[in-house]
Scaffold this active site. Structure first.
Site, PDB file in Angstrom:
ATOM      1  N   HIS A  14     -46.049   2.613 -25.709  1.00 21.62           N
ATOM      2  CA  HIS A  14     -45.089   3.435 -26.676  1.00 21.62           C
ATOM      3  C   HIS A  14     -45.178   4.328 -26.087  1.00 21.62           C
ATOM      4  O   HIS A  14     -46.174   5.705 -25.352  1.00 21.62           O
ATOM      5  CB  HIS A  14     -45.652   3.972 -28.530  1.00 21.62           C
ATOM      6  CG  HIS A  14     -44.785   4.892 -28.729  1.00 21.62           C
ATOM      7  ND1 HIS A  14     -44.933   5.005 -30.362  1.00 21.62           N
ATOM      8  CD2 HIS A  14     -43.410   5.566 -28.564  1.00 21.62           C
ATOM      9  CE1 HIS A  14     -43.833   6.106 -30.669  1.00 21.62           C
ATOM     10  NE2 HIS A  14     -43.839   5.871 -30.103  1.00 21.62           N
ATOM     11  N   HIS A  16     -41.481   6.364 -24.058  1.00 24.85           N
ATOM     12  CA  HIS A  16     -39.952   6.610 -23.515  1.00 24.85           C
ATOM     13  C   HIS A  16     -39.757   6.907 -22.405  1.00 24.85           C
ATOM     14  O   HIS A  16     -39.911   7.961 -22.365  1.00 24.85           O
ATOM     15  CB  HIS A  16     -39.504   7.430 -24.738  1.00 24.85           C
ATOM     16  CG  HIS A  16     -39.072   7.199 -26.852  1.00 24.85           C
ATOM     17  ND1 HIS A  16     -38.892   6.829 -27.364  1.00 24.85           N
ATOM     18  CD2 HIS A  16     -40.482   7.335 -27.464  1.00 24.85           C
ATOM     19  CE1 HIS A  16     -39.488   6.476 -28.566  1.00 24.85           C
ATOM     20  NE2 HIS A  16     -40.615   7.238 -28.459  1.00 24.85           N
ATOM     21  N   GLU A 197     -43.445   8.164 -39.382  1.00 25.78           N
ATOM     22  CA  GLU A 197     -44.187   8.830 -38.200  1.00 25.78           C
ATOM     23  C   GLU A 197     -44.363  10.714 -39.005  1.00 25.78           C
ATOM     24  O   GLU A 197     -44.606  10.736 -39.697  1.00 25.78           O
ATOM     25  CB  GLU A 197     -43.685   9.401 -37.111  1.00 25.78           C
ATOM     26  CG  GLU A 197     -43.745  10.050 -35.993  1.00 25.78           C
ATOM     27  CD  GLU A 197     -42.249  10.147 -34.739  1.00 25.78           C
ATOM     28  OE1 GLU A 197     -41.488   9.374 -34.962  1.00 25.78           O
ATOM     29  OE2 GLU A 197     -42.765  11.598 -34.297  1.00 25.78           O
ATOM     30  N   ASP A 275     -46.175   8.654 -25.765  1.00 24.76           N
ATOM     31  CA  ASP A 275     -44.645   8.772 -26.583  1.00 24.76           C
ATOM     32  C   ASP A 275     -43.541   9.173 -25.326  1.00 24.76           C
ATOM     33  O   ASP A 275     -42.698   8.696 -25.389  1.00 24.76           O
ATOM     34  CB  ASP A 275     -44.936   9.627 -28.015  1.00 24.76           C
ATOM     35  CG  ASP A 275     -43.632   9.358 -28.731  1.00 24.76           C
ATOM     36  OD1 ASP A 275     -42.756   8.866 -28.400  1.00 24.76           O
ATOM     37  OD2 ASP A 275     -43.692  10.760 -29.648  1.00 24.76           O
ATOM     38  N   ASP A 276     -43.721  10.645 -25.230  1.00 26.89           N
ATOM     39  CA  ASP A 276     -43.196  11.441 -24.075  1.00 26.89           C
ATOM     40  C   ASP A 276     -43.298  12.527 -24.036  1.00 26.89           C
ATOM     41  O   ASP A 276     -43.751  13.698 -24.239  1.00 26.89           O
ATOM     42  CB  ASP A 276     -41.825  12.393 -25.291  1.00 26.89           C
ATOM     43  CG  ASP A 276     -41.102  10.896 -26.327  1.00 26.89           C
ATOM     44  OD1 ASP A 276     -39.996  10.961 -25.794  1.00 26.89           O
ATOM     45  OD2 ASP A 276     -41.679  10.876 -27.319  1.00 26.89           O
TER      46      ASP A 276
HETATM   47  N1  HPA Z   1     -39.995   9.763 -32.369  1.00 29.07           N
HETATM   48  C1  HPA Z   1     -38.788   9.012 -32.411  1.00 29.07           C
HETATM   49  N2  HPA Z   1     -37.905   9.064 -31.636  1.00 29.07           N
HETATM   50  C2  HPA Z   1     -38.127   9.060 -30.532  1.00 29.07           C
HETATM   51  C3  HPA Z   1     -39.156   9.675 -30.560  1.00 29.07           C
HETATM   52  C4  HPA Z   1     -40.180   9.962 -31.114  1.00 29.07           C
HETATM   53  O1  HPA Z   1     -41.496  10.217 -31.671  1.00 29.07           O
HETATM   54  N3  HPA Z   1     -39.359  10.030 -28.499  1.00 29.07           N
HETATM   55  C5  HPA Z   1     -38.353   9.771 -29.031  1.00 29.07           C
HETATM   56  N4  HPA Z   1     -37.262   9.300 -29.997  1.00 29.07           N
HETATM   57 ZN    ZN Z   2     -41.455   7.516 -30.003  1.00 30.51          ZN
END
Ligand code: HPA
Ligand code: ZN
Length: 316
Positions: A14, A16, A197, A275-276
């Protein structure tokens, strides 16, 4: 413990790519492409990384992605992420790429994809990191726009292992994308989706039943629905959990309240992901380390989490 966690072989499921854009690279690309930024310098930008919810983060994330213009930019972004993988013994990665973030700004689909693809190829050859790219649809946009994005991807079918669903969750349930996911599965894509989430357990049910997903991205709100918990335990459906993301976006008030280890002990196939990472304060090892620091994660638990990530790969 940090070094021990760093050395554990693991997969990241996971991530991005646009969220791995570090402020230093963001400023370098802005200069290279003559883009004027709303932030004065790297420090000002970092100070803006203070989010009350998912949407506040997304607004900054899409603004930052504007510096990505050329194939070389996408190569450099992906290559920088792969170097982090190498440094943290991430031996396999399945990153997301949001084509619409770029095509809606006039960047051709294949410009972004080619840069990413070449970097992933070099990662395989030069760093020994295997990978599978996931095309993610932006759920705040319409299903028709997702269909057009799938059309653009079909000539490059072999570049992808799956389609996914990300961006603003509330008000954009998985059911909105049932037809485009059906078509993607018909074309041989596997499917994953962000669900649970910020959104309710019902969105996780829809992602499983309507989008027929292989993994749930995030999924931490599953714990509110006992019947759903039983299903994901019985069917061993993996969850790609992102602890630092969840605390930065206020899904949990503090890391000490995160439910990932409770889920692990109940038999849920949970994994640890970043994630990011450029926006949330760390890559995979920092996420593992936060669980050790604030939840007392043991080495045995860390080993099970890392093994789950290897087991839950879409590309075996
Ligand atoms: N959630 C939803 N969209 C996203 C996320 C996330 O954590 N990170 C980048 N786009
Ligand atoms: Zn994500």
């Amino acid at each position: 413990m940090y070094d021990w966690l760093n050395a554990l072989p693991k997969a990241e499921l996971h991530l991005h790519l646009e969220g791995s854009l570090e402020p230093e690279l963001l400023f370098a690309l802005a200069e290279r492409n003559k883009v004027t930024l709303p932030w004065h310098d790297v420090e000002t930008l970092r100070r803006a990384y203070d989010f009350g919810n998912l949407q506040e983060f997304l607004d900054l994330y899409y603004a930052g992605a504007d510096v990505l213009r050329t194939e070389q930019d996408f190569y450099d972004l992906t290559w920088a992420y792969l170097q982090r993988c190498k440094a943290q013994n991430v031996i396999h990665t399945e990153p997301f790429f949001d084509p619409q973030t770029h095509t809606d700004r006039g960047i051709p689909f294949e410009v972004a994809l080619n840069g990413i693809r070449h970097a992933l190829d070099d990662g395989r050859k030069q760093l020994g990191i295997s990978s599978g790219l996931i095309l993610s649809f932006l759920r705040h946009l319409s299903e028709d726009e997702a269909q057009k994005t799938l059309d653009q991807a079909l000539p490059f079918r072999d570049a992808f292992v799956a389609v996914g669903l990300d961006s603003s969750e509330m008000g954009h349930p998985p059911s909105k994308f049932q037809r485009v996911f059906d078509r993607a599965r018909g074309e041989g894509f596997l499917t994953v989706a962000h669900a649970g989430e910020e959104g309710p357990p019902e969105y996780i049910w829809e992602a499983l039943d309507l989008l027929k997903i292989e993994r749930i991205d995030h999924g931490v709100r599953a714990i509110e629905d006992e019947r759903l918990m039983q299903r994901i335990i019985d069917e061993q459906i993996p969850l790609t959990v992102c602890p630092l993301s969840n605390t930065k976006l206020c899904v949990f008030d503090h890391m000490s309240q995160h439910n990932i280890l409770d889920m692990l002990e109940r038999g849920v196939k949970v994994t640890v992901n970043s994630d990011d990472p450029a926006y949330f304060g760390g890559y995979v090892t920092e996420n593992f380390y936060a669980l050790h620091e604030h939840l007392g994660m043991s080495q045995d638990q860390a080993q099970r989490l890392a093994q789950n990530s290897l087991d839950a790969r879409l590309v075996k």
